[in-house]
Scaffold this motif. Structure first.
Motif, PDB file in Angstrom:
ATOM      1  N   PHE A  99       0.680  -1.111   0.103  1.00  0.00           N
ATOM      2  CA  PHE A  99       0.077   0.066   0.010  1.00  0.00           C
ATOM      3  C   PHE A  99       0.808   1.274   0.061  1.00  0.00           C
ATOM      4  O   PHE A  99       0.491   2.439   0.350  1.00  0.00           O
ATOM      5  CB  PHE A  99      -0.967  -0.141   1.331  1.00  0.00           C
ATOM      6  CG  PHE A  99      -2.149  -0.992   1.066  1.00  0.00           C
ATOM      7  CD1 PHE A  99      -3.149  -0.901   0.196  1.00  0.00           C
ATOM      8  CD2 PHE A  99      -1.828  -2.222   2.094  1.00  0.00           C
ATOM      9  CE1 PHE A  99      -4.078  -1.881   0.268  1.00  0.00           C
ATOM     10  CE2 PHE A  99      -2.946  -3.166   1.829  1.00  0.00           C
ATOM     11  CZ  PHE A  99      -3.821  -2.981   1.028  1.00  0.00           C
ATOM     12  N   ALA A 100       1.923   1.251  -0.552  1.00  0.00           N
ATOM     13  CA  ALA A 100       2.994   2.223  -0.394  1.00  0.00           C
ATOM     14  C   ALA A 100       2.351   3.615  -1.367  1.00  0.00           C
ATOM     15  O   ALA A 100       2.662   4.639  -0.962  1.00  0.00           O
ATOM     16  CB  ALA A 100       4.348   1.784  -0.959  1.00  0.00           C
ATOM     17  N   GLN A 101       1.921   3.354  -2.422  1.00  0.00           N
ATOM     18  CA  GLN A 101       1.209   4.320  -3.221  1.00  0.00           C
ATOM     19  C   GLN A 101      -0.188   4.854  -2.738  1.00  0.00           C
ATOM     20  O   GLN A 101      -0.641   5.670  -3.467  1.00  0.00           O
ATOM     21  CB  GLN A 101       1.183   3.937  -4.464  1.00  0.00           C
ATOM     22  CG  GLN A 101       2.682   3.327  -4.998  1.00  0.00           C
ATOM     23  CD  GLN A 101       3.476   4.305  -5.090  1.00  0.00           C
ATOM     24  OE1 GLN A 101       3.411   5.600  -5.278  1.00  0.00           O
ATOM     25  NE2 GLN A 101       4.583   3.987  -4.649  1.00  0.00           N
ATOM     26  N   ASP A 102      -0.590   4.269  -1.868  1.00  0.00           N
ATOM     27  CA  ASP A 102      -1.958   4.803  -1.175  1.00  0.00           C
ATOM     28  C   ASP A 102      -1.806   5.515  -0.107  1.00  0.00           C
ATOM     29  O   ASP A 102      -1.486   5.136   0.991  1.00  0.00           O
ATOM     30  CB  ASP A 102      -2.752   3.614  -1.160  1.00  0.00           C
ATOM     31  CG  ASP A 102      -4.259   4.170  -0.779  1.00  0.00           C
ATOM     32  OD1 ASP A 102      -4.518   5.179  -0.359  1.00  0.00           O
ATOM     33  OD2 ASP A 102      -5.292   3.268  -1.065  1.00  0.00           O
TER      34      ASP A 102
ATOM     35  N   GLY B 203       2.024   8.172   8.480  1.00  0.00           N
ATOM     36  CA  GLY B 203       2.557   9.195   9.244  1.00  0.00           C
ATOM     37  C   GLY B 203       2.700   8.445  10.637  1.00  0.00           C
ATOM     38  O   GLY B 203       2.134   7.478  10.921  1.00  0.00           O
ATOM     39  N   ARG B 204       3.368   9.382  11.431  1.00  0.00           N
ATOM     40  CA  ARG B 204       3.866   8.784  12.601  1.00  0.00           C
ATOM     41  C   ARG B 204       2.868   8.944  13.929  1.00  0.00           C
ATOM     42  O   ARG B 204       2.073  10.018  13.641  1.00  0.00           O
ATOM     43  CB  ARG B 204       5.127   9.601  13.071  1.00  0.00           C
ATOM     44  CG  ARG B 204       5.657   8.928  14.570  1.00  0.00           C
ATOM     45  CD  ARG B 204       6.749   9.987  15.245  1.00  0.00           C
ATOM     46  NE  ARG B 204       6.931   9.531  16.600  1.00  0.00           N
ATOM     47  CZ  ARG B 204       6.027   9.607  17.602  1.00  0.00           C
ATOM     48  NH1 ARG B 204       5.006  10.232  17.589  1.00  0.00           N
ATOM     49  NH2 ARG B 204       6.451   8.878  18.732  1.00  0.00           N
ATOM     50  N   ARG B 205       2.641   7.957  14.485  1.00  0.00           N
ATOM     51  CA  ARG B 205       1.754   7.926  15.560  1.00  0.00           C
ATOM     52  C   ARG B 205       2.566   7.314  16.707  1.00  0.00           C
ATOM     53  O   ARG B 205       2.955   6.231  16.648  1.00  0.00           O
ATOM     54  CB  ARG B 205       0.703   7.285  15.398  1.00  0.00           C
ATOM     55  CG  ARG B 205      -0.286   8.021  14.291  1.00  0.00           C
ATOM     56  CD  ARG B 205      -1.447   6.920  13.858  1.00  0.00           C
ATOM     57  NE  ARG B 205      -2.595   7.451  12.964  1.00  0.00           N
ATOM     58  CZ  ARG B 205      -2.016   8.067  11.668  1.00  0.00           C
ATOM     59  NH1 ARG B 205      -1.144   7.616  10.842  1.00  0.00           N
ATOM     60  NH2 ARG B 205      -3.065   8.625  10.909  1.00  0.00           N
TER      61      ARG B 205
ATOM     62  N   ALA C 151      -5.327   0.366   9.014  1.00  0.00           N
ATOM     63  CA  ALA C 151      -6.536   1.045   9.312  1.00  0.00           C
ATOM     64  C   ALA C 151      -6.612   1.755   7.683  1.00  0.00           C
ATOM     65  O   ALA C 151      -5.811   2.708   7.273  1.00  0.00           O
ATOM     66  CB  ALA C 151      -6.363   2.340  10.034  1.00  0.00           C
ATOM     67  N   ILE C 152      -7.716   1.535   6.975  1.00  0.00           N
ATOM     68  CA  ILE C 152      -7.784   1.837   5.564  1.00  0.00           C
ATOM     69  C   ILE C 152      -8.815   3.220   5.912  1.00  0.00           C
ATOM     70  O   ILE C 152     -10.062   3.340   6.433  1.00  0.00           O
ATOM     71  CB  ILE C 152      -8.798   0.747   4.682  1.00  0.00           C
ATOM     72  CG1 ILE C 152      -7.911  -0.231   4.873  1.00  0.00           C
ATOM     73  CG2 ILE C 152      -9.114   1.391   3.632  1.00  0.00           C
ATOM     74  CD1 ILE C 152      -8.621  -1.389   4.156  1.00  0.00           C
TER      75      ILE C 152
ATOM     76  N   PHE D  15      -3.050   3.231   6.453  1.00  0.00           N
ATOM     77  CA  PHE D  15      -2.116   3.138   7.574  1.00  0.00           C
ATOM     78  C   PHE D  15      -1.806   1.780   8.179  1.00  0.00           C
ATOM     79  O   PHE D  15      -2.785   1.138   8.336  1.00  0.00           O
ATOM     80  CB  PHE D  15      -2.659   3.899   8.960  1.00  0.00           C
ATOM     81  CG  PHE D  15      -1.741   4.044   9.932  1.00  0.00           C
ATOM     82  CD1 PHE D  15      -0.300   4.771  10.122  1.00  0.00           C
ATOM     83  CD2 PHE D  15      -2.185   3.564  11.169  1.00  0.00           C
ATOM     84  CE1 PHE D  15       0.415   4.588  11.223  1.00  0.00           C
ATOM     85  CE2 PHE D  15      -1.589   3.521  12.281  1.00  0.00           C
ATOM     86  CZ  PHE D  15      -0.288   4.134  12.563  1.00  0.00           C
ATOM     87  N   VAL D  16      -0.567   1.502   8.184  1.00  0.00           N
ATOM     88  CA  VAL D  16      -0.038   0.132   8.552  1.00  0.00           C
ATOM     89  C   VAL D  16       0.772   0.306   9.837  1.00  0.00           C
ATOM     90  O   VAL D  16       1.706   1.064   9.889  1.00  0.00           O
ATOM     91  CB  VAL D  16       0.359  -0.586   7.459  1.00  0.00           C
ATOM     92  CG1 VAL D  16       0.867  -2.117   8.052  1.00  0.00           C
ATOM     93  CG2 VAL D  16      -0.333  -0.835   6.556  1.00  0.00           C
ATOM     94  N   ALA D  17       0.523  -0.497  10.850  1.00  0.00           N
ATOM     95  CA  ALA D  17       1.342  -0.338  12.109  1.00  0.00           C
ATOM     96  C   ALA D  17       1.701  -1.909  12.630  1.00  0.00           C
ATOM     97  O   ALA D  17       0.837  -2.896  12.698  1.00  0.00           O
ATOM     98  CB  ALA D  17       0.897   0.713  13.262  1.00  0.00           C
ATOM     99  N   GLY D  18       2.544  -1.694  13.473  1.00  0.00           N
ATOM    100  CA  GLY D  18       3.089  -3.051  14.083  1.00  0.00           C
ATOM    101  C   GLY D  18       3.267  -2.527  15.643  1.00  0.00           C
ATOM    102  O   GLY D  18       3.942  -1.573  16.233  1.00  0.00           O
TER     103      GLY D  18
END
Length: 220
Positions: free
Chosen positions: A42-45, A81-83, A75-76, A49-52
């Motif tokens: 999903f790099a181009q979208d 961004g940073r969280r 989370a679509i 948001f992807v997180a581990g």
């Protein structure tokens, strides 16, 4: 699950519990592989948001819930961004739609039951639990308002992500929508080196052919 466990009124939404991200190297490798391959997918979208291992607070009131830190969550509809943590009330009210958990020997039945109840209560649409040591995959999909366990797993395609799951006799394989397998960073680096070597060989062959043509009086 006690939502007020370790509650500190001076820091009501902590970003860490001081626990390690993973219990062993295999769990960590799976966590990173799934998270990083989803990042690539999903790099181009900009709205995925992807997180581990990120704390997710579904509601403002800590007396009601949380937090839980899914091994991997997606989370679509939320920007990259940073969280420090995922506060749902600051994310347009959008809950992560997809969650992955990688089991380790330290995970108790009660812990996993509590997590399932939490994800069921707060809106997860797809829930994947993989046990590497037993090579077992559990898939749950939200149907009629509940996370219900799916029975047909091999070849399963995620409705939200489009990725495919295949259980072989030894391990779990995951493929992107184009059929490319999820790779570890080491495997990905090896593939890139192989592709670069093949491209260099093709370039050398093209140069040799051009030299032969010039020797025969032809201009390529």
């Amino acid at each position: 699950m006690n939502p007020l466990a370790h509650f500190d009124p001076d820091d009501p939404y902590p970003e860490s519990d001081g626990e390690p991200m993973a219990e062993n190297t295999e769990q960590y490798e799976w966590l990173v592989k799934i998270k990083e391959n989803l990042e690539i997918l999903f790099a181009q979208d900009p709205q995925v948001f992807v997180a581990g291992d990120l704390f997710w607070y579904p509601v403002l009131d800590r007396r009601i819930a949380g937090p839980v830190a899914p091994d991997v969550m997606v989370a679509i509809g939320r920007p990259k961004g940073r969280r420090g943590c995922y506060k749902q009330w600051e994310e347009g009210g959008i809950a992560p739609q997809v969650v992955f958990e990688i089991l380790s020997p330290a995970n108790s039945l009660k812990e996993m039951a509590d997590k399932l109840a939490y994800y069921d209560a707060y809106g997860i649409e797809e829930y994947y639990v993989y046990d590497p040591s037993a090579n077992m995959l559990e898939i749950r999909l939200r149907q009629e308002g509940r996370l219900r366990r799916m029975s047909h797993l091999n070849g399963w395609i995620s409705p939200r992500l489009g990725i495919r799951f295949a259980l072989s006799g030894e391990t779990l394989e995951i493929f992107d929508p184009q059929g490319q397998p999820f790779l570890t960073s080491v495997e990905l680096a090896a593939r890139l080196r192989d592709e670069a070597a093949r491209a260099e060989q093709e370039h050398a062959r093209a140069e040799q052919l051009a030299e032969r043509l010039r020797a025969l009086g032809f201009e390529p």
